[in-house]
Design an enzyme around this catalytic site. Structure first.
Site, PDB file in Angstrom:
ATOM      1  N   PHE A  94      48.466  37.208  28.776  1.00 57.56           N
ATOM      2  CA  PHE A  94      47.108  36.974  28.270  1.00 57.56           C
ATOM      3  C   PHE A  94      46.567  38.295  27.745  1.00 57.56           C
ATOM      4  O   PHE A  94      46.560  39.300  28.452  1.00 57.56           O
ATOM      5  CB  PHE A  94      46.177  36.424  29.356  1.00 57.56           C
ATOM      6  N   ASP A 116      48.916  46.624  28.745  1.00 61.92           N
ATOM      7  CA  ASP A 116      47.587  46.012  28.840  1.00 61.92           C
ATOM      8  C   ASP A 116      47.120  46.107  30.289  1.00 61.92           C
ATOM      9  O   ASP A 116      47.590  45.383  31.157  1.00 61.92           O
ATOM     10  CB  ASP A 116      47.660  44.556  28.368  1.00 61.92           C
ATOM     11  N   LYS A 173      37.707  45.110  31.732  1.00 59.64           N
ATOM     12  CA  LYS A 173      37.208  44.580  33.010  1.00 59.64           C
ATOM     13  C   LYS A 173      36.649  45.606  34.018  1.00 59.64           C
ATOM     14  O   LYS A 173      35.456  45.854  34.020  1.00 59.64           O
ATOM     15  CB  LYS A 173      38.296  43.708  33.642  1.00 59.64           C
TER      16      LYS A 173
END
Ligand SMILES: *Cc1c(COP(=O)(O)O)cnc(C)c1O
Length: 402
Positions: free
Chosen positions: A148, A233, A262
């Site tokens: 993702f 990532d 995040k």
């Protein structure tokens, strides 16, 4: 059809379904409306208390309404919010220096930073960097099935989940997907057209699936042999979540570029692309940008997060509390095994037990966790979660599972 509800509705009605909700229905109909938080706790509009073992999906790593972060944002808001990128501002400059220093300490070498507002945007910046690095004819990106990387078009194409592509075909050209964890599958996809490989150290959205150390080392070796960029990532795994500052540190690799978001803002929308200096230098003025790249406000949160995570040794907290939570979860006969690292954990349920039954029952009893797939519960509490709060969460889980 009348849309009178839009003007008349009570906020508390929005959980009656999408037709009562003022939001475009891209998310599931909301079941709870939150009003306030403190540390690991949240309170909804009716005053009911919850333990937040998801932290806004690994975002609020230093807890809700953290006073240090709140003070930093508040002081910045009354000093300077934003100037254009024709100029720099002191806060973003210091944040970039501090992030670069953390990356150097993590063994990634000397690098430079581009700030943005989300994980998807960080990956978009990385995609453009990789395309520029590759040059014409060498434009292909390889990522993993189950990965993702975000919802914007480039990040969506990079996301190795065909079901998320389906309604939006055609996708962008030049993306290939390997089996995560299978080096031979990656090797088969690498040719002279490939510019970069993108991987998560732990697939978060994919079900909390860690890559093993040997796999990541082999990927790095392969990429180096072929002159292909390795982009990691760290949007979900970065900023102490897995028990080290960055997830890639567990394998001792040195990625060429890394994306963050995040946990780096504790809820302030902010992301970043870091690239080693020699890689970053392929970008020229005008190649990329964003009005909100490195606003003083967003980067004041980043600075406060970095300094608070250092002060608390948040990576150590993640390891200690992660071990406690893992041990507690493993005691349940309904839990087959626990995957992940630090405080990014997936409890794989035994067959016959499904998250769609467990998660609403937990919520009802005041525990927020995420059913990341049909049979895996994802736990990502604030790294500041207390020993007692973990005990409380485990006892709620015990009630629901039995
Ligand atoms: C959440 C996530 C993204 C996307 O971040 P947004 O801020 O939602 O755009 C990208 N990569 C990973 C690994 C993520 O977990």
């Amino acid at each position: 059809m009348t849309h009178a509800f839009m003007s008349q509705q009570n906020v508390a009605d929005i959980n009656k379904g999408h037709s009562h909700c003022p939001f475009i229905p891209v998310f599931g109909a909301p079941s709870v409306i939150f009003e306030r938080g403190q540390g690991t706790q949240l309170w909804d509009v009716s005053g009911k208390r919850y333990l937040d073992f998801l932290s806004g999906i690994a975002v609020v790593s230093l807890g809700h309404a953290n006073p240090v972060i709140a003070d930093a944002i508040s002081a910045q808001a009354s000093t300077l919010l934003h100037v254009s990128n024709f100029f720099a501002n002191t806060t973003a400059t210091k944040a970039a220096v501090e992030l670069s220093a953390l990356m150097e300490e993590a063994g990634a070498g000397e690098g430079q930073v581009f700030f943005c507002n989300s994980g998807a945007e960080a990956n978009e910046a990385a995609l453009k960097l990789a395309r520029k690095f590759g040059g014409r004819g060498r434009h292909v990106m390889v990522s993993a099935l189950g990965s993702f990387h975000g919802r914007t078009f480039g990040a969506l194409a990079l996301t190795g989940q065909p079901s998320k592509h389906e309604a939006f075909q055609p996708m962008l050209d030049g993306f290939r997907y390997c089996e995560y964890g299978d080096i031979a599958s990656l090797e088969r996809l690498l040719d002279a057209q490939v510019a970069a490989v993108f991987l998560e150290p732990i697939q978060g959205e994919g079900g909390v699936i860690p890559a093993d150390v040997e796999y990541l080392r082999s990927v790095q070796k392969l990429c180096r042999e072929r002159g292909i960029l390795l982009v990691i990532d760290e949007v979900q795994t970065g900023f102490c979540r897995t028990g080290k500052w960055f997830g890639f540190e567990h394998s001792g690799i040195a990625p060429d570029a890394v994306t963050f978001a995040k946990g780096m803002g504790n809820g302030m929308p902010v992301g970043a692309l870091w690239a080693r200096k020699d890689v970053a230098s392929v970008m020229q003025p005008g190649d990329h940008g964003s009005t909100y790249s490195g606003t003083a406000l967003a980067t004041s949160a980043v600075r406060a997060v970095i300094s608070e995570m250092k002060r608390l040794d948040a990576a150590q907290l993640a390891r200690t509390r992660g071990a406690q939570l893992t041990a507690g979860l493993q005691k349940f006969s309904q839990v087959d095994h626990v995957r992940g690292s630090g405080l990014l954990l997936g409890a794989q349920l035994i067959s016959g037990v499904e998250t769609k039954d467990i998660v609403p029952a937990l919520l009802d009893k005041g525990l927020i966790v995420n059913g990341v797939n049909a049979t895996t519960l994802r736990f990502a509490p604030p790294l500041t979660v207390s020993e007692d709060e973990i005990q409380e969460a485990l006892s709620i889980l015990g009630e629901v599972l039995s």
